[in-house]
Each structure stands twice: as structure tokens, then as C-alpha cells.
Design a protein around this motif. Structure first.
Motif, mmCIF file in Angstrom:
data_model
loop_
_atom_site.group_PDB
_atom_site.id
_atom_site.type_symbol
_atom_site.label_atom_id
_atom_site.label_comp_id
_atom_site.label_asym_id
_atom_site.label_seq_id
_atom_site.Cartn_x
_atom_site.Cartn_y
_atom_site.Cartn_z
ATOM 1 N N THR A 15 0.858 -1.186 0.000
ATOM 2 C CA THR A 15 0.000 0.000 0.000
ATOM 3 C C THR A 15 0.898 1.242 0.000
ATOM 4 O OG1 THR A 15 -0.046 0.194 2.403
ATOM 5 C CG2 THR A 15 -1.728 -1.245 1.381
ATOM 6 N N PRO A 16 0.306 2.435 -0.177
ATOM 7 C CA PRO A 16 1.107 3.667 -0.095
ATOM 8 C C PRO A 16 1.806 3.827 1.263
ATOM 9 C CG PRO A 16 -1.005 4.133 -1.110
ATOM 10 C CD PRO A 16 -1.076 2.717 -0.599
ATOM 11 N N GLU A 17 1.222 3.266 2.321
ATOM 12 C CA GLU A 17 1.824 3.325 3.661
ATOM 13 C C GLU A 17 2.866 2.235 3.882
ATOM 14 O OE1 GLU A 17 -1.806 5.244 3.126
ATOM 15 O OE2 GLU A 17 -1.634 3.059 3.181
ATOM 16 N N LEU A 18 3.116 1.438 2.858
ATOM 17 C CA LEU A 18 4.090 0.331 2.869
ATOM 18 C C LEU A 18 3.677 -0.834 3.761
ATOM 19 C CD1 LEU A 18 7.520 2.178 2.612
ATOM 20 C CD2 LEU A 18 5.920 1.507 0.811
ATOM 21 N N ASP A 19 2.370 -1.055 3.869
ATOM 22 C CA ASP A 19 1.902 -2.333 4.392
ATOM 23 C C ASP A 19 2.050 -3.324 3.246
ATOM 24 O OD1 ASP A 19 1.249 -1.434 6.949
ATOM 25 O OD2 ASP A 19 -0.744 -0.794 6.291
ATOM 26 N N VAL A 20 2.478 -4.526 3.570
ATOM 27 C CA VAL A 20 2.868 -5.521 2.564
ATOM 28 C C VAL A 20 2.013 -6.772 2.714
ATOM 29 C CG1 VAL A 20 4.784 -7.002 1.824
ATOM 30 C CG2 VAL A 20 5.233 -4.642 2.504
ATOM 31 N N LEU A 21 1.613 -7.326 1.579
ATOM 32 C CA LEU A 21 0.874 -8.586 1.558
ATOM 33 C C LEU A 21 1.859 -9.748 1.608
ATOM 34 C CD1 LEU A 21 -1.783 -10.196 1.156
ATOM 35 C CD2 LEU A 21 -1.338 -10.049 -1.308
ATOM 36 N N LEU A 22 1.644 -10.649 2.568
ATOM 37 C CA LEU A 22 2.426 -11.879 2.647
ATOM 38 C C LEU A 22 1.498 -13.077 2.546
ATOM 39 C CD1 LEU A 22 5.003 -11.197 5.511
ATOM 40 C CD2 LEU A 22 5.305 -10.958 3.034
ATOM 41 N N LEU A 23 2.012 -14.142 1.952
ATOM 42 C CA LEU A 23 1.282 -15.391 1.770
ATOM 43 C C LEU A 23 2.047 -16.509 2.478
ATOM 44 C CD1 LEU A 23 0.790 -14.985 -2.080
ATOM 45 C CD2 LEU A 23 -0.854 -14.382 -0.300
ATOM 46 N N GLU A 24 1.319 -17.394 3.147
ATOM 47 C CA GLU A 24 1.962 -18.543 3.788
ATOM 48 C C GLU A 24 1.848 -19.756 2.873
ATOM 49 O OE1 GLU A 24 2.009 -21.037 7.971
ATOM 50 O OE2 GLU A 24 0.149 -20.081 7.343
ATOM 51 N N ASP A 30 4.677 -22.092 8.190
ATOM 52 C CA ASP A 30 5.251 -20.847 8.691
ATOM 53 C C ASP A 30 6.238 -20.206 7.722
ATOM 54 O OD1 ASP A 30 3.780 -20.702 11.070
ATOM 55 O OD2 ASP A 30 5.195 -22.029 12.095
ATOM 56 N N ALA A 31 6.164 -20.576 6.455
ATOM 57 C CA ALA A 31 7.008 -19.954 5.430
ATOM 58 C C ALA A 31 6.190 -18.883 4.729
ATOM 59 C CB ALA A 31 7.507 -20.994 4.428
ATOM 60 N N TRP A 32 6.445 -17.646 5.120
ATOM 61 C CA TRP A 32 5.750 -16.500 4.548
ATOM 62 C C TRP A 32 6.577 -15.941 3.417
ATOM 63 C CZ3 TRP A 32 0.882 -15.224 5.928
ATOM 64 C CH2 TRP A 32 0.380 -15.797 7.096
ATOM 65 N N GLN A 33 5.888 -15.403 2.416
ATOM 66 C CA GLN A 33 6.585 -14.861 1.261
ATOM 67 C C GLN A 33 5.709 -13.865 0.524
ATOM 68 O OE1 GLN A 33 6.913 -18.681 -0.922
ATOM 69 N NE2 GLN A 33 5.628 -17.733 -2.482
ATOM 70 N N TRP A 119 -1.583 -8.877 5.948
ATOM 71 C CA TRP A 119 -0.959 -7.589 5.644
ATOM 72 C C TRP A 119 -0.196 -7.147 6.882
ATOM 73 C CZ3 TRP A 119 -1.096 -5.115 0.970
ATOM 74 C CH2 TRP A 119 -2.024 -5.572 0.038
ATOM 75 N N VAL A 120 1.069 -6.813 6.706
ATOM 76 C CA VAL A 120 1.907 -6.338 7.809
ATOM 77 C C VAL A 120 2.769 -5.188 7.305
ATOM 78 C CG1 VAL A 120 1.942 -8.578 8.979
ATOM 79 C CG2 VAL A 120 3.729 -8.032 7.330
ATOM 80 N N ASN A 121 3.326 -4.399 8.228
ATOM 81 C CA ASN A 121 4.210 -3.328 7.778
ATOM 82 C C ASN A 121 5.495 -3.931 7.213
ATOM 83 O OD1 ASN A 121 6.326 -3.492 9.865
ATOM 84 N ND2 ASN A 121 4.768 -2.718 11.246
ATOM 85 N N GLU A 127 11.068 -9.427 8.519
ATOM 86 C CA GLU A 127 11.420 -10.395 9.566
ATOM 87 C C GLU A 127 10.700 -11.729 9.384
ATOM 88 O OE1 GLU A 127 13.811 -9.954 11.869
ATOM 89 O OE2 GLU A 127 14.182 -8.033 10.868
ATOM 90 N N MET A 128 9.535 -11.710 8.766
ATOM 91 C CA MET A 128 8.705 -12.914 8.657
ATOM 92 C C MET A 128 9.062 -13.820 7.496
ATOM 93 S SD MET A 128 4.904 -11.426 9.492
ATOM 94 C CE MET A 128 4.101 -12.985 9.076
#
Length: 147
Positions: A15-24, A30-33, A119-121, A127-128
Motif C-alpha cells: 500500500t502507499p503506507e508500505l503495508d505488505v501482503l504476505l502469503l503462507e 510458517d514460510a511467509w513470502q 498484511w503487515v508493515n 522479519e517474517m
């Protein structure tokens, strides 16, 4: 089924705020990407990014919305996934892209590939993720986006 090409994309969705979509991943608990995928046939890498985004999240964007970082790196293919490639292929070249969407939203993940999303910053995302190249790209995201 034909072998996968050892040429792939890494697509950071943010997003514009740099929240990022991760998929497991389904096959690696527990492998997020971020979105990843191999080029098919002779498609352009930006078209690979567009296709993988749609396949893995249901999000559809015009290729003009995808930013090519003009950055790539080589990495060794995990032993567990080498059977997907031609015999003797052990290295993959990954090309980095990003796409900005207006807000964090629900996505339609591919149940064959992923079990959940979040969605995480960008700092937490770095780190994930299990992939060092994915973590490196996430740490570069603020500078790439002019933050």
C-alpha cells in the motif's frame, strides 16, 4: 508436465503506507513470502509478475502499474523443489518487481499454493519471510518508493 524455468519473479504487493501482503506456503509451514513464480514459455518477466499476482491473489492490475526494479539475483534452488526443474538445474535467477494498491484488502489466495495471507508493515514482513532475497527486497522497499 514440463520442467519449470529457472527464471522467476518476486513481486512485492504494498500500500502507499508500505503495508505488505504476505502469503503462507502450503508446503512449508510458517514460510511467509511475497508473490513468486517462474516464467512460462517466452512471456516477458513483467507479464509473469502480472500473471502470478492474479493466480496467487486474485488481484488484477495493468502491467503499467507494476514497477520493475531492474534488479535480480541468483540463488540455489531448495533441494525439496529441484524435481520441478530439468535434471542438473540447481540455480534460479529471480527478478524483483513491486505493485502498489490503494489499500490492504481481502485477496483470493490459491488454495493449491497458500494457506493464508496477512498484511503487515514492511519491517515486520522483512522479519517474517523465509527467503533472504525476499527479506532484502522488503528492506529496500522504502527507499525504492521514495520514503
Amino acid at each position: 508436465m514440463p520442467y519449470k524455468q529457472p527464471v522467476s519473479i518476486l513481486l512485492i504487493i504494498h500500500t502507499p503506507e508500505l503495508d505488505v501482503l504476505l502469503l503462507e506456503r502450503n508446503d512449508f509451514t510458517d514460510a511467509w513470502q511475497s508473490v513468486t513464480g517462474s516464467r512460462e514459455g517466452d512471456e516477458s518477466l513483467i507479464n509473469t509478475a502480472q500473471r502470478e499476482l492474479a493466480e496467487e491473489t486474485g488481484l488484477r492490475v495493468d502491467v503499467s502499474q507494476i514497477r520493475d526494479w531492474e534488479s535480480c539475483h541468483d540463488f540455489e534452488i531448495f533441494e525439496v523443489w529441484r524435481h520441478r526443474y530439468a535434471p542438473g538445474v540447481t540455480m534460479n535467477t529471480e527478478h524483483v518487481f513491486s505493485v502498489e494498491i490503494p489499500v490492504a484488502c481481502e485477496v483470493d489466495i490459491s488454495p493449491n499454493e497458500h494457506r493464508r495471507f496477512k498484511w503487515v508493515n514492511w519491517q515486520q514482513a522483512a522479519e517474517m519471510v523465509f527467503s533472504p532475497s525476499n527479506a532484502e527486497a522488503l528492506r529496500e522497499l522504502p527507499a525504492r518508493m521514495g520514503h
